[in-house]
Design a protein around this motif. Structure first.
Motif, PDB file in Angstrom:
ATOM      1  N   THR A  20       0.942  -1.131   0.065  1.00 38.36           N
ATOM      2  CA  THR A  20      -0.240   0.527   0.065  1.00 38.36           C
ATOM      3  C   THR A  20       1.300   1.001   0.013  1.00 38.36           C
ATOM      4  OG1 THR A  20       0.066   0.076   1.960  1.00 38.36           O
ATOM      5  CG2 THR A  20      -2.188  -0.972   0.684  1.00 38.36           C
ATOM      6  N   THR A  21       0.270   2.214  -0.562  1.00 36.54           N
ATOM      7  CA  THR A  21       0.793   3.476  -0.469  1.00 36.54           C
ATOM      8  C   THR A  21      -0.060   4.589  -0.097  1.00 36.54           C
ATOM      9  OG1 THR A  21       2.402   5.149  -2.467  1.00 36.54           O
ATOM     10  CG2 THR A  21       0.452   3.924  -3.148  1.00 36.54           C
ATOM     11  N   LYS A  22       0.935   5.621   0.546  1.00 34.14           N
ATOM     12  CA  LYS A  22      -0.215   7.001   1.033  1.00 34.14           C
ATOM     13  C   LYS A  22       0.177   7.797   0.178  1.00 34.14           C
ATOM     14  CE  LYS A  22       0.189   5.463   6.004  1.00 34.14           C
ATOM     15  NZ  LYS A  22       0.754   6.091   7.225  1.00 34.14           N
ATOM     16  N   PRO A  23      -0.679   8.828   0.145  1.00 37.60           N
ATOM     17  CA  PRO A  23      -0.624   9.668  -0.637  1.00 37.60           C
ATOM     18  C   PRO A  23       0.481  10.778  -0.494  1.00 37.60           C
ATOM     19  CG  PRO A  23      -2.242  10.389   0.532  1.00 37.60           C
ATOM     20  CD  PRO A  23      -2.074   9.200   1.200  1.00 37.60           C
ATOM     21  N   THR A  24       0.886  11.530  -1.617  1.00 40.19           N
ATOM     22  CA  THR A  24       1.700  12.648  -1.794  1.00 40.19           C
ATOM     23  C   THR A  24       1.553  14.030  -2.306  1.00 40.19           C
ATOM     24  OG1 THR A  24       2.885  12.200  -3.641  1.00 40.19           O
ATOM     25  CG2 THR A  24       3.343  11.062  -1.915  1.00 40.19           C
ATOM     26  N   GLY A  54      -6.538   2.332  -7.148  1.00 40.99           N
ATOM     27  CA  GLY A  54      -6.344   3.500  -6.099  1.00 40.99           C
ATOM     28  C   GLY A  54      -7.711   3.521  -4.894  1.00 40.99           C
ATOM     29  N   PRO A  57     -10.902   7.928  -0.808  1.00 41.64           N
ATOM     30  CA  PRO A  57     -10.182   8.540   0.693  1.00 41.64           C
ATOM     31  C   PRO A  57     -11.565   8.149   1.208  1.00 41.64           C
ATOM     32  CG  PRO A  57     -10.825  10.784  -0.699  1.00 41.64           C
ATOM     33  CD  PRO A  57     -11.405   9.296  -2.144  1.00 41.64           C
ATOM     34  N   ALA A  79      -5.354  13.022   5.931  1.00 42.21           N
ATOM     35  CA  ALA A  79      -5.108  12.399   4.352  1.00 42.21           C
ATOM     36  C   ALA A  79      -3.938  11.865   4.640  1.00 42.21           C
ATOM     37  CB  ALA A  79      -5.230  13.954   3.211  1.00 42.21           C
ATOM     38  N   LYS A  80      -3.062  12.431   5.302  1.00 37.14           N
ATOM     39  CA  LYS A  80      -2.013  11.550   4.897  1.00 37.14           C
ATOM     40  C   LYS A  80      -1.317  10.537   5.121  1.00 37.14           C
ATOM     41  CE  LYS A  80       0.662  14.150   8.917  1.00 37.14           C
ATOM     42  NZ  LYS A  80       1.040  14.274   9.625  1.00 37.14           N
ATOM     43  N   ALA A  82      -3.977   7.901   5.382  1.00 35.27           N
ATOM     44  CA  ALA A  82      -4.615   7.382   4.343  1.00 35.27           C
ATOM     45  C   ALA A  82      -4.273   6.608   3.192  1.00 35.27           C
ATOM     46  CB  ALA A  82      -6.028   8.341   3.783  1.00 35.27           C
ATOM     47  N   ALA A  84      -3.692   5.203  -0.115  1.00 30.41           N
ATOM     48  CA  ALA A  84      -4.257   5.698  -1.187  1.00 30.41           C
ATOM     49  C   ALA A  84      -4.377   4.548  -2.740  1.00 30.41           C
ATOM     50  CB  ALA A  84      -2.784   7.121  -2.008  1.00 30.41           C
ATOM     51  N   GLY A  85      -3.248   4.067  -2.774  1.00 27.83           N
ATOM     52  CA  GLY A  85      -3.563   3.310  -3.348  1.00 27.83           C
ATOM     53  C   GLY A  85      -2.802   1.814  -2.760  1.00 27.83           C
TER      54      GLY A  85
END
Length: 121
Positions: A20-24, A54, A57, A79-80, A82, A84-85
Motif C-alpha cells: 500500500t502507498t500513502k498519498p503525496t 487506487g 479517501p 489525508a496524509k 490514508a 491511496a493505492g
C-alpha cells in the motif's frame, strides 16, 4: 523405503504481498504515468502483479463489540495517513517484494509504502 530429495525449486512456494502507498502532495505528470505504466505492464506480463488500484479517501468503518455492530461513514484519518493505492503481488520471497517496492518508490519519488504478507487461499 527410499528417501525423496526435494530441490530448492520445489520448496519455493509463491507468497502474496499487499503493498500500500500513502498519498503525496506531488501531482503526477506524463513522465510518471509513462514510467508507472511500463512498470505495471512488466509486472503483469511476468505474472507477479495480481491486482492494482487506487482507493477513495472515504469509506465505511464497522466496529463490533459483543452483539453490537456500529457503522460509521468516513473519511477517518488525516489525508496524509490514508492509503491511496495498492498492489497485490505474488513473489517467491519477502526480499523480492521489497525489491519491487523499492523500484516503485524510485519511480514515484518521496513518500511511504507498506508491504504486508497476505495469508490464506
Amino acid at each position: 523405503m527410499g528417501r525423496t530429495t526435494i530441490t530448492p525449486e520445489q520448496t519455493e512456494i509463491p507468497m502474496r504481498y499487499l503493498m500500500t502507498t500513502k498519498p503525496t502532495d506531488v501531482a503526477p505528470d506524463e513522465n510518471l504515468f509513462a514510467a508507472m505504466g511500463a512498470f505495471v505492464e512488466e509486472l503483469t506480463a511476468s505474472g507477479v502483479l495480481l491486482a492494482t488500484g487506487g482507493l477513495a479517501p472515504n469509506g465505511v468503518r464497522l466496529v463490533s463489540s459483543g452483539d453490537e455492530i456500529t457503522v460509521t461513514d468516513g473519511p477517518f484519518a488525516e489525508a496524509k495517513e490514508a492509503v491511496a493505492g495498492f498492489a497485490l503481488i505474488e513473489v517467491r520471497s519477502e526480499e523480492e517484494a521489497v525489491e519491487l517496492a523499492r523500484r516503485f518508490r524510485r519511480i514515484v519519488g518521496d513518500g511511504e509504502s507498506v508491504i504486508q504478507q497476505v495469508f490464506g487461499p
